[in-house]
Design a protein around this motif. Sequence first.
Motif, PDB file in Angstrom:
ATOM      1  N   GLN B 201       0.820  -1.202   0.000  1.00 16.11           N
ATOM      2  CA  GLN B 201       0.000   0.000   0.000  1.00 16.11           C
ATOM      3  C   GLN B 201       0.862   1.263   0.000  1.00 16.11           C
ATOM      4  N   THR B 242      -3.277  -1.092  -2.892  1.00 13.96           N
ATOM      5  CA  THR B 242      -3.950  -1.746  -1.776  1.00 13.96           C
ATOM      6  C   THR B 242      -4.803  -2.886  -2.301  1.00 13.96           C
ATOM      7  N   PHE B 244      -7.924  -4.419  -1.836  1.00 12.88           N
ATOM      8  CA  PHE B 244      -9.111  -3.985  -1.076  1.00 12.88           C
ATOM      9  C   PHE B 244     -10.096  -5.115  -0.843  1.00 12.88           C
ATOM     10  N   PRO B 572     -15.232  -6.481   2.156  1.00  2.50           N
ATOM     11  CA  PRO B 572     -14.542  -5.548   1.274  1.00  2.50           C
ATOM     12  C   PRO B 572     -15.339  -4.240   1.201  1.00  2.50           C
ATOM     13  N   PRO B 573     -14.727  -3.109   0.902  1.00  2.00           N
ATOM     14  CA  PRO B 573     -13.302  -2.944   0.662  1.00  2.00           C
ATOM     15  C   PRO B 573     -12.539  -2.646   1.954  1.00  2.00           C
ATOM     16  N   TYR B 574     -11.274  -3.040   1.963  1.00  4.94           N
ATOM     17  CA  TYR B 574     -10.407  -2.792   3.126  1.00  4.94           C
ATOM     18  C   TYR B 574     -10.214  -1.299   3.321  1.00  4.94           C
ATOM     19  N   THR B 575      -9.990  -0.586   2.240  1.00  9.81           N
ATOM     20  CA  THR B 575      -9.953   0.881   2.274  1.00  9.81           C
ATOM     21  C   THR B 575     -10.937   1.373   1.209  1.00  9.81           C
ATOM     22  N   VAL B 577     -12.673   2.710  -1.983  1.00 10.08           N
ATOM     23  CA  VAL B 577     -12.280   2.723  -3.389  1.00 10.08           C
ATOM     24  C   VAL B 577     -13.298   3.570  -4.135  1.00 10.08           C
TER      25      VAL B 577
END
Lengths: 88, 982
Positions: B201, B242, B244, B572-575, B577
């Motif tokens: 990331q 990333t 995600f 999802p998403p981890y961060t 988007v």
Amino acid sequence: MLRIECPCCGPRDHDEFRYGGDASVERPAHDDPDPGAWYRYVYVRKNPVGPHREFWQHVMGCRQWLVVERDTRTHAIASVSFARISPT
Amino acid sequence: MNLQPKRIPVGGRIDRSRPVEFAFDGKKLHGFHGDTLASALLANDVALVGRSFKYHRPRGIFSAGPEEPNALVTLGTGGRREPNLPATTLELADGMAAESQNRWPSLAFDIQSVNGVFSPFLSAGFYYKTFMGPTRRAWMFYEHFIRKAAGLGRVGTDPDPDQYEVRHAFCDVAVIGGGPAGLSAARAAAMAGARVHLIEQDFLLGGQLLSERTDGGAASWLATIEAELRGFQNVTMKPRTTAFGIYDGGVLGLVEQQGDADPDRAGAPRQVTMLRARSIVFAAGAIERPLVFPDNDRSGIMLASAARAYLNRFAVLPGKRVVVATTNDSAWRAAFDLAVAGAEVTVADLRPAPAPFLLAEAARLGVSVRTGARIACIRGAHRVNAVTLAGPKTQADIACDLVCVSGGWSPTVHLTSHLGVRPIYRDDIDGFVPGALPAGQFVAGSIAGQYATAKAVEAGHRAGVDAATFSGRSGPTRAPAKFDLRDMTSKPFRDHLPACGKAFVDFQMDVTSSDIALAHREGYESVEHLKRYTTLGMGTDQGKTSNFSALAAMAALRDATIPDTGTTTFRPPYTPVAIGALAGRAVGHHFKLFRRTPMHDWHQANGAEMLGVGLWMRPWFYRNSGRDVNEAYVAEMRMVREAAGLMDISTLGKIDVQGPDAAIFLDRVYANGFAKTPVGRARYGVMLRDDGIVFDDGTTTRLSEYRFFMTTSTAKAADVLSRLEFLLDTTWPELRVAVTSVSDEWAAMSIAGDKSRDVLSAALPGIEVSNEALPHMGLLESAWQGKSLRILRLSYSGERAYEVYVGASAGERLWTHLLSAGEPFGLKPYGVEALGALRVEKGHVAGPEIDGRTTLDDLGLGRMAGKRTGFVGDVLRRRPAFQAADRQRLVGLECVEEGKRLRGGAILFKLGEAVQGHGHGRITSVTYSPTLGKYVGLGLFAGDLAIEGTEVLAAYPMKKEQVRARIVSPVFLDPEGKRLHG
């Protein structure tokens, strides 16, 4: 995204395929007049937790109908084969 | 002028020879290449970066990574405006202009921080209680103000000017995380011969190693392994990327950031990649946990690991007088490094007796230590200026400008849980690690609780070898270089939650320990309920720093263990988007594909109003025919009935059916028989589904003994072909038949009307089209300008009509040729609106009637099947329910009230009956009939009431309309078929 190993085209994303339902039910002969047999074929499903044989067609590829053995819990695909069994 | 008051003159991974100018809330500041926006702000001693979500509390920089809950900024102008970007992950770009969020009129003076005063009303369940209780009416009034006050950044409203890319990629081994474990795994897998994607990331590889001093063994180990990886042809390094989400089949969603190239787009994604990996190594590391004490959100309080990253990686000394509050060993490293850098450091360790080696090192470096102590109180309005430490023996006020906190570490298990694998609690590290992963997925390093660097490297190597082997690559590998790094890890000591004050658990969503206690009191004890009741973990940071504290708090309140309390579900998403990045080029015109007929360009150039029909674009009506669709379709109908019209029917599905058993096959798939169809004749056919419902209709023509040409409706073309293939592949492999779509090979046009034969004769002088040569349902095969030509005498409108098929590339030529030859006869093109109206007049059923619920008998087509058996759907179409007397059957309807109209969708009632419920049927298709001078329609109406001549009431509640209609035969025009046979 499921990855289906088409025996003709190789591993492809599932959006190249069309789902065709349960492959374990047995279709009655075309002239079978028994309503019970047709009722079971059209409506009665086991909906199993675990391995499940189902039809997929590779519509964006070779257009073959396939039998995919998929685990309904994990989506892991154990086997893929052509649905067509050539008459002997 | 490059004054950065907190910058250290030497060290770090910044390039002092490349100064960078940027602005924060309009103020010009300076940093260096290699900075993040957060590190540059800290170097400039900017402590206050944003205001909080609900209470507008002053917030600073809390972390040094994607877990950042507080330091969210907005970048970009106009359509590029991108809110809620963590300053800690933004690579500093020359000319970058960042704005703080959720403050008015300014960051330092925020009027809405009075929300803090009203905060008792904004506690957990606030919205829920307001909506549901007697206060609902008040909500209507206050909503506007509350909605305005709560929130984070504002998005831009202009369209995004940028175009994003979605890529598809493949690899043997994907390694997620470029820290010591990930680097080691990538190296091992690459040596074994696997194609490796290394996903990191950050814009630099190294993970926690980047927080080590740049003059030590960690830095040289990192340089060596990075050089080694760059030497492999089979390794793709993906920094700024990333992962995600992980999806079935080893598919990873990756989003890559722009980096520092364009300051206006620095917060924007560059591209999304869907990476299909044979095996995956998760080496995503761990995230440090905060401590929960009153006012723990004050600017100037940060994670101990973050302070260390800012010091060693970015050469920023974030504080000169530092209090390090911890429950475990790892934070002591920050204390020691800060002390070496010249800060005055006090460690407050909650544990009564920290390890002797820590105490010895502290004594050597002049770090003062308070054991068994916690932070009781924070002083400072906008940033911390003193803390009160309280312990069993001590109570002390210590002036400070930085407080470092550490409540232990939480492995970054998010991605490993996306496929439903529940993380499992490990008591020895007081944290959750990934559960039993499916085959082909491996973990290494901190994510698996292997916090010691040497162990992480070793585990990474093993995982890399295993992943490569799983992917089918097992070349020889060598263990990576060892290096000496003194790891200090220990199980954290769990503190109890403070009973009073605003002690934040989730900084971004402003959830405090008392909110959790309230949720518990009100019965929301399950973590999933807790989350929804308090909004815990629902921010853009997805609760990366808050999840564990909240679970621990709830477990304590319930007097339960952490494993019994469980975790919330990671999705999802981890961060975050951006939607635009996921859409890629599938926007606007390209959102979905559309299909054009060979005559498309002509339609557009000649005044056609086009209509999307499924994926097809078809002429709706021609603007020459009338001012609007209503005027045009009636004029076009009149033209067909009185002269002739030309219609583009290229969209029909066309299937070539060949083989010795083709006739047997068609006999089984159609409800009516085809075996006896003579060569050169067409037949209208209806197919049923297995359950006895009508599937589709069309005409099929026998071209030769073993060859048929089938047409389907436009809408069902793909479904019909697929169904035919299904039956041949799975059910009747003994039938020697092949089916092939020829839809795109033929252009097709229908010429209908009394003058149609005259037009054809004039246009195709060499071809005999007399009634004898080409009777109704007849076929003529020929050629035109070197292209295959088929003329079928078929009628959809009820007029004498011909379907003309020609090789697609000659479609537009034949179309214009027919039009010019037909001009003396009054031939003009007509659109689908008129087509639909003509078929209603003739009583032909189409999509609105063949709606997936009607049987042959319902549509009045039962006689087509007659006494035949053995075709698809035959047995179940006879079931008793389909024979019920009140089953809705096809009827014709005509409007009997002067000046009123029928509407499709109207509900049919008996006259005098209360107009409520579903009535006894409905109108399916409607048209104004210029021939009859009134509105007519088709409908489905209860069979036992459908007596021709009866009047019914057609109600259309949407428009509050009620009109009387008479039930009549569905064939309004020429029931004997004189027109089409003549």
